[in-house]
Scaffold this motif. Structure first.
Motif, PDB file in Angstrom:
ATOM      1  N   ILE A   1       0.870  -1.169   0.000  1.00 32.52           N
ATOM      2  CA  ILE A   1       0.000   0.000   0.000  1.00 32.52           C
ATOM      3  C   ILE A   1       0.907   1.219   0.000  1.00 32.52           C
ATOM      4  CG2 ILE A   1      -1.779   1.270   1.253  1.00 32.52           C
ATOM      5  CD1 ILE A   1      -2.419  -1.433   2.695  1.00 32.52           C
ATOM      6  N   LEU A   2       0.693   2.105  -0.935  1.00 37.40           N
ATOM      7  CA  LEU A   2       1.444   3.357  -0.983  1.00 37.40           C
ATOM      8  C   LEU A   2       0.526   4.478  -0.511  1.00 37.40           C
ATOM      9  CD1 LEU A   2       3.881   5.126  -1.841  1.00 37.40           C
ATOM     10  CD2 LEU A   2       2.866   5.194  -4.132  1.00 37.40           C
ATOM     11  N   VAL A   3       0.954   5.183   0.522  1.00 41.31           N
ATOM     12  CA  VAL A   3       0.207   6.320   1.048  1.00 41.31           C
ATOM     13  C   VAL A   3       0.970   7.578   0.633  1.00 41.31           C
ATOM     14  CG1 VAL A   3      -0.709   7.447   3.107  1.00 41.31           C
ATOM     15  CG2 VAL A   3      -0.574   4.944   3.010  1.00 41.31           C
ATOM     16  N   VAL A   4       0.282   8.493  -0.040  1.00 41.09           N
ATOM     17  CA  VAL A   4       0.911   9.724  -0.509  1.00 41.09           C
ATOM     18  C   VAL A   4       0.259  10.898   0.232  1.00 41.09           C
ATOM     19  CG1 VAL A   4       1.395  11.193  -2.498  1.00 41.09           C
ATOM     20  CG2 VAL A   4       1.314   8.699  -2.773  1.00 41.09           C
ATOM     21  N   TYR A   5       1.112  11.685   0.878  1.00 42.73           N
ATOM     22  CA  TYR A   5       0.661  12.893   1.571  1.00 42.73           C
ATOM     23  C   TYR A   5       1.044  14.089   0.699  1.00 42.73           C
ATOM     24  CZ  TYR A   5       0.600   9.754   5.590  1.00 42.73           C
ATOM     25  OH  TYR A   5       0.370   8.709   6.442  1.00 42.73           O
ATOM     26  N   ASN A   6       0.058  14.851   0.267  1.00 42.37           N
ATOM     27  CA  ASN A   6       0.318  16.036  -0.545  1.00 42.37           C
ATOM     28  C   ASN A   6      -0.255  17.233   0.200  1.00 42.37           C
ATOM     29  OD1 ASN A   6       1.095  17.743  -2.529  1.00 42.37           O
ATOM     30  ND2 ASN A   6      -0.347  16.998  -4.055  1.00 42.37           N
ATOM     31  N   ILE A   7       0.621  18.085   0.697  1.00 41.33           N
ATOM     32  CA  ILE A   7       0.209  19.224   1.502  1.00 41.33           C
ATOM     33  C   ILE A   7       0.716  20.490   0.819  1.00 41.33           C
ATOM     34  CG2 ILE A   7       0.391  20.326   3.760  1.00 41.33           C
ATOM     35  CD1 ILE A   7       0.987  17.459   4.852  1.00 41.33           C
ATOM     36  N   PRO A   8      -0.187  21.371   0.413  1.00 47.32           N
ATOM     37  CA  PRO A   8       0.259  22.621  -0.207  1.00 47.32           C
ATOM     38  C   PRO A   8       0.710  23.624   0.854  1.00 47.32           C
ATOM     39  CG  PRO A   8      -2.129  22.556  -0.145  1.00 47.32           C
ATOM     40  CD  PRO A   8      -1.640  21.235   0.405  1.00 47.32           C
ATOM     41  N   HIS A   9       1.572  24.553   0.467  1.00 43.29           N
ATOM     42  CA  HIS A   9       1.964  25.606   1.403  1.00 43.29           C
ATOM     43  C   HIS A   9       0.736  26.471   1.693  1.00 43.29           C
ATOM     44  CE1 HIS A   9       2.322  27.572  -2.508  1.00 43.29           C
ATOM     45  NE2 HIS A   9       2.088  28.698  -1.875  1.00 43.29           N
ATOM     46  N   GLY A  10       0.796  27.232   2.758  1.00 44.76           N
ATOM     47  CA  GLY A  10      -0.368  28.039   3.108  1.00 44.76           C
ATOM     48  C   GLY A  10      -0.094  28.993   4.253  1.00 44.76           C
ATOM     49  N   ILE A  11      -1.154  29.355   4.928  1.00 45.13           N
ATOM     50  CA  ILE A  11      -1.080  30.293   6.045  1.00 45.13           C
ATOM     51  C   ILE A  11      -1.398  29.534   7.324  1.00 45.13           C
ATOM     52  CG2 ILE A  11      -2.093  32.377   7.049  1.00 45.13           C
ATOM     53  CD1 ILE A  11      -2.719  33.275   4.162  1.00 45.13           C
ATOM     54  N   GLN A  12      -0.600  29.771   8.362  1.00 49.69           N
ATOM     55  CA  GLN A  12      -0.790  29.090   9.634  1.00 49.69           C
ATOM     56  C   GLN A  12      -2.116  29.511  10.278  1.00 49.69           C
ATOM     57  OE1 GLN A  12       2.715  28.835  12.222  1.00 49.69           O
ATOM     58  NE2 GLN A  12       3.899  29.698  10.525  1.00 49.69           N
ATOM     59  N   GLY A  13      -2.759  28.511  10.881  1.00 50.25           N
ATOM     60  CA  GLY A  13      -4.014  28.756  11.581  1.00 50.25           C
ATOM     61  C   GLY A  13      -3.775  29.015  13.064  1.00 50.25           C
ATOM     62  N   PRO A  14      -4.844  29.143  13.819  1.00 56.84           N
ATOM     63  CA  PRO A  14      -4.735  29.475  15.238  1.00 56.84           C
ATOM     64  C   PRO A  14      -4.063  28.380  16.081  1.00 56.84           C
ATOM     65  CG  PRO A  14      -7.020  29.018  14.638  1.00 56.84           C
ATOM     66  CD  PRO A  14      -6.226  29.053  13.365  1.00 56.84           C
ATOM     67  N   ASN A  15      -4.037  27.153  15.587  1.00 56.68           N
ATOM     68  CA  ASN A  15      -3.404  26.062  16.337  1.00 56.68           C
ATOM     69  C   ASN A  15      -1.923  25.889  15.973  1.00 56.68           C
ATOM     70  OD1 ASN A  15      -4.300  25.292  13.773  1.00 56.68           O
ATOM     71  ND2 ASN A  15      -4.330  23.130  14.312  1.00 56.68           N
ATOM     72  N   HIS A  16      -1.364  26.772  15.171  1.00 54.41           N
ATOM     73  CA  HIS A  16       0.042  26.716  14.763  1.00 54.41           C
ATOM     74  C   HIS A  16       0.867  27.740  15.542  1.00 54.41           C
ATOM     75  CE1 HIS A  16      -1.749  25.018  10.867  1.00 54.41           C
ATOM     76  NE2 HIS A  16      -1.200  24.027  11.531  1.00 54.41           N
ATOM     77  N   PRO A  17       2.205  27.635  15.471  1.00 53.49           N
ATOM     78  CA  PRO A  17       3.063  28.518  16.270  1.00 53.49           C
ATOM     79  C   PRO A  17       2.953  30.000  15.929  1.00 53.49           C
ATOM     80  CG  PRO A  17       4.353  26.713  15.326  1.00 53.49           C
ATOM     81  CD  PRO A  17       2.976  26.611  14.772  1.00 53.49           C
ATOM     82  N   ASN A  18       2.746  30.335  14.653  1.00 52.81           N
ATOM     83  CA  ASN A  18       2.715  31.739  14.223  1.00 52.81           C
ATOM     84  C   ASN A  18       1.494  32.001  13.347  1.00 52.81           C
ATOM     85  OD1 ASN A  18       5.301  32.617  15.385  1.00 52.81           O
ATOM     86  ND2 ASN A  18       6.168  31.141  13.941  1.00 52.81           N
ATOM     87  N   PRO A  19       0.299  32.073  13.964  1.00 55.20           N
ATOM     88  CA  PRO A  19      -0.915  32.279  13.174  1.00 55.20           C
ATOM     89  C   PRO A  19      -0.790  33.469  12.218  1.00 55.20           C
ATOM     90  CG  PRO A  19      -1.460  31.864  15.463  1.00 55.20           C
ATOM     91  CD  PRO A  19       0.043  32.021  15.393  1.00 55.20           C
ATOM     92  N   ILE A  20      -1.341  33.285  11.049  1.00 53.39           N
ATOM     93  CA  ILE A  20      -1.408  34.252   9.946  1.00 53.39           C
ATOM     94  C   ILE A  20      -0.098  34.318   9.155  1.00 53.39           C
ATOM     95  CG2 ILE A  20      -2.046  36.605   9.257  1.00 53.39           C
ATOM     96  CD1 ILE A  20      -3.653  36.827  11.783  1.00 53.39           C
TER      97      ILE A  20
END
Length: 135
Positions: A19-38
């Motif tokens: 089974i091959l699992v592929v994670y594709n995450i685009p860059h973006g803006i940090q949300g409120p649960n991240h270290p540096n929101p916005i």
């Protein structure tokens, strides 16, 4: 998270495909649960992949991974241990096997305790097979 099935076996799991699992995450803006929101975050190295054996244990791990992915527990935004880059997507204490064998980085198969270790790491994040059966 995309899941693909292949007939080629993994070292140590010659009796089944993979089974091959592929994670594709685009860059973006940090949300409120991240270290540096916005603030922007990067996603170096994505898409990223991992392999599981296509057997009962591999399916169990895949099911728990899907729940962890939905709950946004697989990755987080932080500082890369590898590059020191800040505000980038990093793995959230869940190890993967991104190679079919140990040829390049040593993070492949065979690895006798990998699936049990992965289930323990996911349980530490609050996702277990018992939790899945209650849903």
């Amino acid at each position: 998270m995309e899941v693909l099935w292949f007939q080629m076996s993994l070292p140590g799991h010659e009796d089944c495909g993979n089974i091959l699992v592929v994670y594709n995450i685009p860059h973006g803006i940090q949300g409120p649960n991240h270290p540096n929101p916005i603030k922007l975050f990067t996603t170096r190295g994505f898409p990223h992949q991992c392999y599981l054996p296509d057997d009962a244990q591999g399916h169990k791990v895949l099911g728990v991974l899907k729940v962890a992915w939905k709950r946004q527990l697989i990755v987080t935004v932080g500082t890369s241990n590898t590059t020191g880059e800040m505000d980038t997507v990093v793995w959230n204490k869940i190890h993967r096997k991104p190679e079919m064998d140990h040829s390049v980085t040593g993070h492949g198969y065979p690895c006798p305790n990998y699936l049990q270790n992965m289930l323990a790491e996911l349980a530490a994040q609050g996702v277990t097979q018992d939790y899945m059966e209650q849903q």
